[in-house]
Design an enzyme around this catalytic site. Structure first.
Site, PDB file in Angstrom:
ATOM      1  N   ARG A  15       0.814  -1.229   0.000  1.00  0.00           N
ATOM      2  CA  ARG A  15       0.000   0.000   0.000  1.00  0.00           C
ATOM      3  C   ARG A  15       0.843   1.272   0.000  1.00  0.00           C
ATOM      4  O   ARG A  15       0.327   2.367  -0.228  1.00  0.00           O
ATOM      5  CB  ARG A  15      -0.948  -0.013   1.196  1.00  0.00           C
ATOM      6  CG  ARG A  15      -2.139  -0.941   0.999  1.00  0.00           C
ATOM      7  CD  ARG A  15      -3.143  -0.787   2.111  1.00  0.00           C
ATOM      8  NE  ARG A  15      -2.718  -1.446   3.335  1.00  0.00           N
ATOM      9  CZ  ARG A  15      -3.318  -1.300   4.510  1.00  0.00           C
ATOM     10  NH1 ARG A  15      -4.357  -0.485   4.630  1.00  0.00           N
ATOM     11  NH2 ARG A  15      -2.875  -1.939   5.571  1.00  0.00           N
ATOM     12  N   LYS A  22       8.773  -1.232   3.113  1.00  0.00           N
ATOM     13  CA  LYS A  22       8.086  -0.234   3.943  1.00  0.00           C
ATOM     14  C   LYS A  22       8.960   0.275   5.079  1.00  0.00           C
ATOM     15  O   LYS A  22       9.010   1.479   5.353  1.00  0.00           O
ATOM     16  CB  LYS A  22       6.790  -0.829   4.493  1.00  0.00           C
ATOM     17  CG  LYS A  22       6.043   0.094   5.428  1.00  0.00           C
ATOM     18  CD  LYS A  22       4.658  -0.420   5.747  1.00  0.00           C
ATOM     19  CE  LYS A  22       4.659  -1.687   6.528  1.00  0.00           C
ATOM     20  NZ  LYS A  22       3.305  -2.077   6.978  1.00  0.00           N
ATOM     21  N   ASP A 105       7.132  -1.172  11.726  1.00  0.00           N
ATOM     22  CA  ASP A 105       6.351  -0.043  11.213  1.00  0.00           C
ATOM     23  C   ASP A 105       5.515   0.620  12.302  1.00  0.00           C
ATOM     24  O   ASP A 105       4.575   1.353  12.016  1.00  0.00           O
ATOM     25  CB  ASP A 105       5.460  -0.492  10.056  1.00  0.00           C
ATOM     26  CG  ASP A 105       4.465  -1.576  10.460  1.00  0.00           C
ATOM     27  OD1 ASP A 105       4.469  -1.982  11.641  1.00  0.00           O
ATOM     28  OD2 ASP A 105       3.685  -2.024   9.596  1.00  0.00           O
TER      29      ASP A 105
END
Length: 442
Positions: A15, A22, A105
């Site tokens: 995403r 990420k 994250d």
């Protein structure tokens, strides 16, 4: 009891719509995983693991660059958080202690919160999940309690029943568990859920069936912010900057326009520093007490001495040390230079790969010509010297103490102490040339 930290970082982060993993996206000048690693390292764990996927090469390069040295565990197939923890447990072998599972994250969890999480994990309650209250539970999994502190089960958002969607106590995903029990419970996980993955959160319900106490430790919602999209990253950056600005103000730094000043995770600024609007401070910057950073200045990888004034519109780059009471003015760029006390470069100058003594003046338009297309060369200037405006210093070169260069000179030979270096072509005036040219134009 020994502690093992397991940081889960194998998610592809599709995403984010980026070719980078990420966890390598920046927050406060450092990759996301670094924030988690930096905090968890304060617990002084006996083992420190990072679970990654098939992007191991990029991550190893980043870890080396930022001086992080966790044990790397590769999760070949991304089959869920439960499977990632199983990979970590296999790597830990016979480790017998406490295991804390964190996420690469989720960068804002505090060391004090992790201390409370560990303290909550006891013989009677060998598992403790980190939870938080929120008015907007959205896609977070919900914590279903038996009583005020005991978790009955954790339900992921895809598996929520209608009556459970209004629950505001949510799961951060962070958990502390005794290694033996964690191994036992993870081995029982299955994929009978909406995502077809091994959920680590299912260990809560499994523990309840076997009468293992599973408690919740509550933290502020801000600590649990996770990053899945570029919008999430932008929101997290805003949170980080607000925290850093507050920290600076509390430590005696004057911010004339806090919302336009940007810091990095490792920024160090001493008291009585004044920062004017629109200043960006990159990684590796230390600013001494009493300095003033004027508007539209960009600093990175440098040390600014006490009571020095930098800017406006200055750029000070990596490898630069500026001493006390220096003046670096508008449209001056400095890279890999050591500038001693009291020296001034007031405007329109490039200084690169240089050693400059005390109380020296660098005139407007001076350029340190330090690169020949293959190698960088050094310029050395002594104390109490004067570099005239529009001087080109062709490195490698030395200008002595109390020496001068004449304005407009191209200096490619050393200038001794107390001498004047001058290199100009002889001026020639052609009488009437300008008038003749104007007449032809008419």
């Amino acid at each position: 009891m020994e502690i093992a930290i397991v940081i889960l970082a194998a998610g592809k982060g599709t995403r984010m719509k980026s070719s980078r993993p990420k966890i390598l996206h920046d927050l406060g000048g450092f990759p996301l995983y670094y924030h988690t690693f930096h905090t968890s390292r304060k617990l002084q764990p006996d083992r420190h693991l990072l679970v990654t996927g098939d992007d191991k090469k990029q991550i190893l390069t980043s870890l080396d660059w930022f001086g992080c040295d966790p044990e790397i565990v590769v999760q070949e197939k991304q089959l869920g958080t439960g499977h990632a923890v199983k990979c970590a447990l296999d790597h830990l072998g016979g480790f017998d202690g406490m295991v804390i599972v964190l996420y690469g994250d989720t960068p804002f969890v505090r060391k004090e919160t992790l201390d409370r999480l560990v303290a909550k994990t006891t013989e009677n309650n060998p598992i403790s999940f980190l939870g938080f209250q929120t008015q907007n539970p959205g896609n977070y999994g919900r914590l279903i309690l038996d009583d005020e502190e005991t978790i009955a089960r954790i339900v992921e958002v895809k598996d929520l029943k209608p009556g459970e969607k209004d629950i505001t106590l949510c799961n951060s995903g962070i958990v502390c568990c005794k290694s033996g029990i964690l191994r036992h419970l993870v081995a029982q996980l299955d994929t009978r859920n909406a995502s077809g993955e091994y959920y680590l959160t299912d260990i809560a319900e499994l523990a309840r069936r076997e009468n293992h106490g599973c408690s919740v430790t509550i933290c502020d919602e801000e600590e649990t912010i996770g990053i899945n999209t570029q919008e999430d990253l932008a929101i997290a950056e805003g949170v980080f900057q607000q925290k850093k600005r507050r920290e600076m103000l509390e430590n005696g730094v004057s911010l004339q326009s806090p919302g336009t000043t940007f810091f990095s995770l490792d920024t160090i600024i001493h008291n009585d520093v004044v920062i004017e609007p629109n200043v960006f401070i990159g990684t590796g910057v230390t600013i001494g007490s009493g300095a003033r950073i004027k508007a539209f200045t960009y600093l990175e990888g440098c040390i600014i001495g006490e009571s020095s004034v930098i800017g406006p519109f200055a750029r000070v780059r990596e490898g630069t040390t500026i001493g006390q009471n220096c003046r670096i003015g508008n449209f001056v760029e400095i890279k890999k230079a050591n500038i001693q006390t009291g020296t001034k470069a007031s405007h329109l100058t490039y200084i690169g790969d240089a050693e400059i003594g005390e109380n020296t003046n660098i005139g407007a338009g001076t350029i340190f010509c330090n690169y020949d297309g293959m190698h960088k060369h050094k310029t050395t200037i002594g104390n109490d010297s004067f570099i005239g405006s529009n001087t080109l210093l062709i490195s490698p070169i030395e200008v002595g103490n109390n020496a001068m260069t004449a304005a407009g000179s191209v200096i490619n030979k050393n200038v001794p102490d107390d001498a004047l270096g001058i290199s100009r072509t002889t001026q020639k005036n052609i009488e009437g040339f300008a008038k003749t040219r104007q007449d032809k134009k008419k």
